[in-house]
Design a protein around this motif. Structure first.
Motif, PDB file in Angstrom:
ATOM      1  N   CYS A   8       0.844  -1.197   0.000  1.00 15.00           N
ATOM      2  CA  CYS A   8       0.000   0.000   0.000  1.00 15.00           C
ATOM      3  C   CYS A   8       0.878   1.246   0.000  1.00 15.00           C
ATOM      4  CB  CYS A   8      -0.896   0.010   1.237  1.00 15.00           C
ATOM      5  SG  CYS A   8      -2.085  -1.340   1.281  1.00 15.00           S
ATOM      6  N   ARG A   9       0.365   2.324  -0.595  1.00 18.69           N
ATOM      7  CA  ARG A   9       1.144   3.555  -0.654  1.00 18.69           C
ATOM      8  C   ARG A   9       0.933   4.445   0.552  1.00 18.69           C
ATOM      9  NH1 ARG A   9      -2.451   6.395  -5.420  1.00 18.69           N
ATOM     10  NH2 ARG A   9      -4.361   5.757  -4.416  1.00 18.69           N
ATOM     11  N   SER A  10      -0.170   4.209   1.321  1.00 14.96           N
ATOM     12  CA  SER A  10      -0.473   5.108   2.438  1.00 14.96           C
ATOM     13  C   SER A  10      -1.320   4.399   3.484  1.00 14.96           C
ATOM     14  CB  SER A  10      -1.238   6.324   1.923  1.00 14.96           C
ATOM     15  OG  SER A  10      -2.519   5.924   1.464  1.00 14.96           O
ATOM     16  N   ASP A  13      -4.818   3.852   2.222  1.00 12.07           N
ATOM     17  CA  ASP A  13      -5.032   2.610   1.470  1.00 12.07           C
ATOM     18  C   ASP A  13      -5.246   1.434   2.417  1.00 12.07           C
ATOM     19  OD1 ASP A  13      -4.783   3.889  -0.945  1.00 12.07           O
ATOM     20  OD2 ASP A  13      -2.777   3.124  -1.392  1.00 12.07           O
ATOM     21  N   MET A  77       3.694  -1.160   3.868  1.00 12.99           N
ATOM     22  CA  MET A  77       4.081   0.122   3.282  1.00 12.99           C
ATOM     23  C   MET A  77       5.609   0.102   3.254  1.00 12.99           C
ATOM     24  SD  MET A  77       1.621   3.063   4.933  1.00 12.99           S
ATOM     25  CE  MET A  77       2.821   4.320   4.573  1.00 12.99           C
ATOM     26  N   CYS A  83       9.814   0.551  -4.825  1.00 17.55           N
ATOM     27  CA  CYS A  83       8.423   0.192  -4.516  1.00 17.55           C
ATOM     28  C   CYS A  83       7.570   1.432  -4.307  1.00 17.55           C
ATOM     29  CB  CYS A  83       8.349  -0.692  -3.274  1.00 17.55           C
ATOM     30  SG  CYS A  83       8.951  -2.361  -3.515  1.00 17.55           S
ATOM     31  N   GLN A  84       8.096   2.409  -3.584  1.00 18.94           N
ATOM     32  CA  GLN A  84       7.333   3.633  -3.338  1.00 18.94           C
ATOM     33  C   GLN A  84       7.018   4.364  -4.636  1.00 18.94           C
ATOM     34  OE1 GLN A  84       9.645   5.840  -0.445  1.00 18.94           O
ATOM     35  NE2 GLN A  84       8.522   4.903   1.256  1.00 18.94           N
ATOM     36  N   LEU A  87       4.213   2.427  -6.450  1.00 17.21           N
ATOM     37  CA  LEU A  87       2.924   2.563  -5.761  1.00 17.21           C
ATOM     38  C   LEU A  87       2.324   3.955  -5.925  1.00 17.21           C
ATOM     39  CD1 LEU A  87       3.758   0.594  -2.501  1.00 17.21           C
ATOM     40  CD2 LEU A  87       2.122  -0.084  -4.271  1.00 17.21           C
ATOM     41  N   GLN A  88       3.144   4.987  -5.954  1.00 18.01           N
ATOM     42  CA  GLN A  88       2.634   6.346  -6.090  1.00 18.01           C
ATOM     43  C   GLN A  88       1.969   6.581  -7.449  1.00 18.01           C
ATOM     44  OE1 GLN A  88       2.192   8.479  -3.611  1.00 18.01           O
ATOM     45  NE2 GLN A  88       3.103   6.880  -2.347  1.00 18.01           N
TER      46      GLN A  88
END
Length: 178
Positions: A8-10, A13, A77, A83-84, A87-88
């Motif tokens: 998940c990005r946040s 989420d 996360m 990965c970040q 996901l963004q």
């Protein structure tokens, strides 16, 4: 049923696809949400109850007409910059897994080797971020009475987490996470 984790990005989420982290009460129950907020993104996977927002491909398990319903999902996360970045740019989480050799109980770390083995089996693409270090995340089950570590990985055991043999810690759990 095989475990499933999503990236998940946040925290938003995580709240969409799970029932979220316990918020605590004024009666001494720990506020796990605040404790988790301090360590994410990071090397932890939290097992939480799934909501109906989790995509059907993730909820149903099995190939026959009789599916097993998935009631829990692991959420991560990651603090990995690759990965970040991925996901963004997505609207939904990604299903994640560790990759092992087909006939061995050993992790594959090289993206070229992963592609060579799994492309013939239907792998659509791979993001080559170079060879990776095999540091699995710490998996914490949040579905019971206490946040319980079921796999110790890269993430440290924090004072509000317990292990299966941590009887003493369970009695102090409500004070420490706050």
């Amino acid at each position: 049923m095989q475990p499933l984790s999503i990236l998940c990005r946040s925290l938003r989420d995580i709240d969409t696809y799970t029932t979220g982290f316990p918020l605590g009460t004024n009666q001494g129950q720990a506020n796990i949400f605040h404790a988790v907020k301090r360590i994410l993104p990071g090397p932890y996977t939290f097992i939480l109850p799934a909501t109906k927002e989790l995509p059907k491909q993730c909820i149903k398990h099995g190939s026959s007409t009789r599916y097993a319903k998935r009631r829990q999902v692991g959420v991560r996360m990651p603090d990995d910059p690759i990965c970040q970045a991925i996901l963004q740019n997505l609207e939904e989480p990604l299903i994640c897994t560790s990759v092992k050799y087909l006939a061995e109980d050993e992790w594959i770390l090289d993206p070229v080797t992963i592609a060579d083995i799994y492309e013939p089996l239907g792998l659509d693409f791979i993001v080559d971020g170079g060879a990776r270090i095999a540091d699995p995340s710490t998996v914490v089950d949040m579905t019971g009475s206490y946040p319980t570590i079921i796999r110790q990985g890269k993430g440290a055991k924090l004072d509000w987490m317990v292990t299966g043999t941590d009887q003493e810690a369970q009695s102090t759990y409500s004070r420490k996470a706050a």
